[in-house]
Design an enzyme around this catalytic site. Structure first.
Site: not given
Length: 282
Positions: A129, A223
């Site tokens: 990301e 996550n």
């Protein structure tokens, strides 16, 4: 035994969109070879199912350069700008399944760096990301120590701070506070996904109330790692598993309440299997 499943557990919008994109391409373009650049999401079970259907995962730019036909699907976590440029230059058909929230970060980083801002990305420097969209100087910060030693010359340089979508919100605030004390000309854009923040808050709330907590997700999932860290701080007996096979039921024999949450790349099938087996066995 009482079992509480987090309402937010499982696929988030961006992951569901990326997975649906791959299966749609398999169905609509059965005569063509389908590739994904990197695993479409961080979940081994999903990737294995796609591979059974003929999808090939490309892991390097060199492999990408060898493709002459077929369709390349860009993973949910996104890719550096140079990958998109390479695909365009080589005339390779591709479908961008990057999560829209990740895409937003890439757009901000590209635009603000062109406007002369030094980009600070708060997140994991190894995570796709955060890589490859700054058009000028950029710094990735993950820890308080890195934030404290962060220094720009001249001090008047403009700074734009963004965050990896899955970064811990409280840590983000702490690091922003440290950087802000340096008195740079700074703008801060909280690009943490709302779904991520809500998932983390719900997991922490459940973990505080139960005797044991189960966190389900791929070991590579950023996550899910953060969920495990958050839950571990609230519940000493927190277990990180990828599938039901990783769960030692004996560890739950003496507990009365169990909480379950799962990362954004965890299929509902795996979550339901864990939940049902915990209930059946106790």
């Amino acid at each position: 035994m009482q079992v509480e499943l987090a309402k937010s557990a499982g696929f988030c919008f961006g992951v569901q969109r990326a997975v649906d994109t791959v299966y749609k391409q398999i169905e609509e373009n059965s005569a063509e070879k389908i590739y994904t650049y990197g695993p479409i999401i961080h979940n081994e079970e999903v990737i294995k199912d796609m591979e059974k259907k003929g999808v090939e995962v490309i892991l390097s730019e060199e492999e990408l350069k060898q493709i002459e036909s077929g369709i390349v699907i860009i993973r949910s976590h996104g890719v550096p700008k140079r990958i998109c440029d390479l695909l365009d230059e080589n005339g390779v058909r591709y479908v961008d399944a990057t999560c829209p929230f990740v895409k937003k970060i890439h757009r901000i980083v590209e635009e603000k760096s062109r406007d002369g801002y030094h980009i600070v990305i708060i997140g994991n420097r190894e995570h796709p990301e955060v890589m490859g969209w700054a058009q000028g100087p950029a710094t990735i910060i993950q820890t308080e120590e890195e934030a404290r030693v962060f220094e720009l010359v001249p001090e008047s340089e403009k700074v734009c701070v963004v965050a990896q979508t899955t970064f811990n919100y409280n840590k983000f605030k702490d690091l922003v506070e440290i950087i802000s004390e340096k008195r740079y000309d700074i703008i801060v854009l909280n690009t943490i996904c709302n779904a991520t923040k809500e998932r983390q808050e719900e997991a922490y709330d459940i973990a505080k109330r139960v005797d044991a907590m189960i966190v389900i997700g791929d070991k590579r999932s950023s996550n899910t790692q953060k969920l495990f860290e958050i839950c571990s701080n609230a519940c000493a007996d927190t277990y990180y598993i990828q599938t039901l096979g990783d769960l030692n039921m004996n560890q739950l024999r003496s507990v009365e309440t169990v909480g379950i949450t799962a990362g954004a790349s965890t299929p509902n099938k795996i979550i339901e299997e864990v939940q049902n087996n915990v209930r059946i066995n106790f």
